[in-house]
Design an enzyme around this catalytic site. Sequence first.
Site, PDB file in Angstrom:
ATOM      1  N   CYS A   1       0.889  -1.192   0.155  1.00 26.35           N
ATOM      2  CA  CYS A   1      -0.068  -0.017  -0.044  1.00 26.35           C
ATOM      3  C   CYS A   1       1.063   1.084   0.108  1.00 26.35           C
ATOM      4  O   CYS A   1       1.563   1.503  -0.962  1.00 26.35           O
ATOM      5  CB  CYS A   1      -0.993  -0.081   1.152  1.00 26.35           C
ATOM      6  SG  CYS A   1      -2.457   0.993   1.082  1.00 26.35           S
TER       7      CYS A   1
ATOM      8  N   HIS B   1      -3.472  -5.570   1.326  1.00 26.92           N
ATOM      9  CA  HIS B   1      -2.510  -6.011   2.439  1.00 26.92           C
ATOM     10  C   HIS B   1      -2.496  -7.392   3.050  1.00 26.92           C
ATOM     11  O   HIS B   1      -3.475  -7.844   3.782  1.00 26.92           O
ATOM     12  CB  HIS B   1      -3.292  -5.169   3.366  1.00 26.92           C
ATOM     13  CG  HIS B   1      -3.254  -3.880   3.438  1.00 26.92           C
ATOM     14  ND1 HIS B   1      -2.312  -3.139   4.068  1.00 26.92           N
ATOM     15  CD2 HIS B   1      -3.852  -2.818   2.798  1.00 26.92           C
ATOM     16  CE1 HIS B   1      -2.326  -1.646   3.985  1.00 26.92           C
ATOM     17  NE2 HIS B   1      -3.341  -1.485   2.895  1.00 26.92           N
TER      18      HIS B   1
ATOM     19  N   GLU C   1      -0.573  -8.519   5.182  1.00 27.11           N
ATOM     20  CA  GLU C   1      -0.476  -8.840   6.637  1.00 27.11           C
ATOM     21  C   GLU C   1      -1.596  -8.783   7.279  1.00 27.11           C
ATOM     22  O   GLU C   1      -1.570  -9.156   8.624  1.00 27.11           O
ATOM     23  CB  GLU C   1       0.573  -7.601   7.067  1.00 27.11           C
ATOM     24  CG  GLU C   1      -0.070  -6.345   7.133  1.00 27.11           C
ATOM     25  CD  GLU C   1      -0.519  -5.582   5.925  1.00 27.11           C
ATOM     26  OE1 GLU C   1      -0.576  -6.087   4.822  1.00 27.11           O
ATOM     27  OE2 GLU C   1      -0.606  -4.275   6.261  1.00 27.11           O
TER      28      GLU C   1
END
Lengths: 234, 83
Positions: free
Chosen positions: A87, A196, A198
Amino acid sequence: MTARIGVVTFPGTLDDRDAARAVRLAGAEAVPLWHGSESLEDVDAVVLPGGFSYGDYLRAGAIARFAPIMDKVVDAANGGMPVLGICNGFQLLTEVHLLPGSMIKNDHLHFICRDQTLRVENAETNWTSEYREGEQIVIPLKNQDGQYVADDYTLDQLEGEGRVAFRYVGWNPNGSRRDIAGITNERGNVVGLMPHPEHAVEPGFGPDSVESGRAGTDGLAFFTSAIKGLLAHA
Amino acid sequence: MPTIVVDVMPKPEILDPQGKAVSSALPRIGIEGFAQVRQGKRFELTVEGEVTEEVLAAARKAAETLLSNPVIEDVVSVAVEEV
């Protein structure tokens, strides 16, 4: 040996804790790195996490690019160290010219937050080797400036060299050229993407999956890919 | 103190989502007749002392390296503003 993966925090970074947690869940040691530091603390890889570094003032990533630690990250990346930009980290990688192109405001102008399906287009990078080429994964997407743009020459070059790492599937959520969600450098050690990984590493806290709600962990293989590569070379 | 004004605009071939939003808002307040709106950025660099060639060169360098991203934007002007 335990791999050491650094996670850089800039003023305005939001997802550094989640990125560090993902690193630990994947089996490596997470090393916090500060934007004002000139040391990479002997890490083996670096994650540039998401958020709004310097408030996204000027352009996303434009000011973070000149943070002292970025000189070290660029040197290390050029030397082959695995670097993942997520991002805002992806935006930063383009501003610092480790990856081509740029991100502008989403074509529909709205901030968007959703579980997004991606297709893995290149499963040979340092951050994607534990996926299969063509595999579809679901990870969260949340951004306002997520529309990937580059000139046609650059886009043709990326396609021709297999450097489109991820493409949006089903719906292009921001108007990105050729549905591009993430790209890699020629060597495959630097990868940047808007969604994302994560946020999809632990059952109970990820996207909904076919098994049950919030069970999706499709993002974990980013980190296990990097660790496997590091341990193979150790 | 003299001021150097730097104007940065999105490249013509890059769609300008913000300009488009402004453009579609104008008719809502009764303002018609504009075919297109594009939105850019204006920077004012205040100079302590005289604007020499060196100072202008530094402003141009700032415009190219930090104030704009050549992938998506053009620096359309770097000019001293008359006081």
